[in-house]
Design a protein around this motif. Structure first.
Motif, PDB file in Angstrom:
ATOM      1  N   PRO A 194       8.965   1.562  -5.388  1.00 59.05           N
ATOM      2  CA  PRO A 194      10.179   1.954  -6.109  1.00 59.05           C
ATOM      3  C   PRO A 194      10.007   1.982  -7.627  1.00 59.05           C
ATOM      4  N   ASP A 195       8.849   1.521  -8.130  1.00 58.70           N
ATOM      5  CA  ASP A 195       8.635   1.475  -9.576  1.00 58.70           C
ATOM      6  C   ASP A 195       7.180   1.819  -9.830  1.00 58.70           C
ATOM      7  N   PRO A 196       6.883   2.906 -10.528  1.00 61.47           N
ATOM      8  CA  PRO A 196       5.495   3.309 -10.725  1.00 61.47           C
ATOM      9  C   PRO A 196       4.660   2.293 -11.487  1.00 61.47           C
ATOM     10  N   ARG A 227      -1.090  -5.341  -9.103  1.00 63.82           N
ATOM     11  CA  ARG A 227      -0.183  -6.327  -9.687  1.00 63.82           C
ATOM     12  C   ARG A 227       0.620  -7.068  -8.630  1.00 63.82           C
ATOM     13  N   LEU A 228       0.911  -6.399  -7.522  1.00 64.30           N
ATOM     14  CA  LEU A 228       1.805  -6.979  -6.521  1.00 64.30           C
ATOM     15  C   LEU A 228       1.088  -7.799  -5.457  1.00 64.30           C
ATOM     16  N   ILE A 229      -0.150  -7.446  -5.153  1.00 60.95           N
ATOM     17  CA  ILE A 229      -0.794  -8.043  -3.988  1.00 60.95           C
ATOM     18  C   ILE A 229      -0.968  -9.552  -4.130  1.00 60.95           C
ATOM     19  N   GLY A 230      -1.361 -10.025  -5.315  1.00 64.50           N
ATOM     20  CA  GLY A 230      -1.552 -11.459  -5.510  1.00 64.50           C
ATOM     21  C   GLY A 230      -0.274 -12.257  -5.346  1.00 64.50           C
ATOM     22  N   ILE A 278       0.836  -1.198   0.000  1.00 62.98           N
ATOM     23  CA  ILE A 278       0.000   0.000   0.000  1.00 62.98           C
ATOM     24  C   ILE A 278       0.877   1.256   0.000  1.00 62.98           C
ATOM     25  N   ALA A 279       1.948   1.234   0.798  1.00 67.04           N
ATOM     26  CA  ALA A 279       2.859   2.385   0.846  1.00 67.04           C
ATOM     27  C   ALA A 279       3.529   2.612  -0.511  1.00 67.04           C
ATOM     28  N   PHE A 280       3.915   1.525  -1.193  1.00 64.87           N
ATOM     29  CA  PHE A 280       4.465   1.667  -2.543  1.00 64.87           C
ATOM     30  C   PHE A 280       3.457   2.360  -3.453  1.00 64.87           C
ATOM     31  N   GLU A 281       2.198   1.973  -3.318  1.00 66.96           N
ATOM     32  CA  GLU A 281       1.151   2.544  -4.170  1.00 66.96           C
ATOM     33  C   GLU A 281       0.990   4.041  -3.900  1.00 66.96           C
TER      34      GLU A 281
END
Length: 225
Positions: free
Chosen positions: A176-178, A184-187, A168-171
């Motif tokens: 580190p990558d938009p 895409r990452l949660i699963g 969530i913090a990345f979002e």
């Protein structure tokens, strides 16, 4: 001449006005902008008058705001698992509820988790935070007892939350990558966590299906709610 005492209703109304003003300040300019002076200015009253409603000052004001956030999160988590007996389904629904809360109320979520306070302001906050955490930890403990997962029931929910919160913090920050969005990452992240916690192949397939089919909404960026 002493001021006449205020009714409980009048006190509550003024507290709610102050909380709304403080939240607007936080949303627009960050926690550094939230002071009794600034809130009082928004309400067109003196800072000393505001102490009638928040004797603990800025600390009490922020703790009350954050506590209301945890109360709302607890209600969302509890609602997500009402009538659900399947232990894995409960964990998946809790995850989706947390993501929904964070993405739909991003300013409040940041206030809850990005701000730290002295213990003296933590009593009101702690009871509401504990309510939200109890729902999640109880579900993890039940899954471990049933053999669905392996691990320490006190540690494992923290591990899962730390990972979900990190995505969530990345979002929020596009770091580190938009291109690596929450959806895409949660699963893959959850599949890795469940695998590392002893999840069976059937469990991993359900996790994969759930988070392939789900599409968590985009996070409202900093500065909006």
């Amino acid at each position: 001449m002493a001021r006449p005492p205020l009714s409980p209703e009048a006190v509550q109304q003024q507290r709610e006005r102050a909380l709304r003003a403080a939240f607007v300040l936080f949303t627009r300019h960050g926690v550094e902008s939230v002071s009794l002076r600034a809130v009082a200015q928004e309400l067109e009253m003196s800072p000393m008058a505001l102490y009638r409603y928040f004797p603990g000052g800025k600390g009490e004001l922020l703790a009350t705001l954050r506590g209301s956030g945890f109360e709302a999160l607890a209600a969302e988590l509890e609602s997500a698992i009402v009538g659900v007996d399947d232990l894995l389904e409960r964990l998946l629904r809790l995850t989706l509820a947390l993501i929904h809360f964070a993405t739909s109320q991003s300013a409040l979520y940041r206030l809850m988790f990005d701000v730290t306070q002295e213990e003296e302001h933590d009593v009101y906050l702690a009871t509401r935070r504990e309510r939200a955490w109890r729902t999640a930890s109880t579900c993890f403990a039940a899954a471990i007892r049933a053999g669905l997962l392996r691990g320490d029931p006190k540690t494992l929910p923290h591990v899962f939350f730390a990972a979900i919160h990190g995505v969530i913090a990345f979002e929020f920050s596009t770091q580190p990558d938009p291109d690596r969005r929450l959806s895409r990452l949660i699963g893959p992240m959850l599949e890795t966590l469940f695998r590392g916690s002893g999840g069976s192949l059937a469990t991993l397939r359900r996790v994969r299906r759930t988070f392939r089919a789900s599409n968590p909404p985009p996070v409202t960026r900093r500065g909006t709610s």
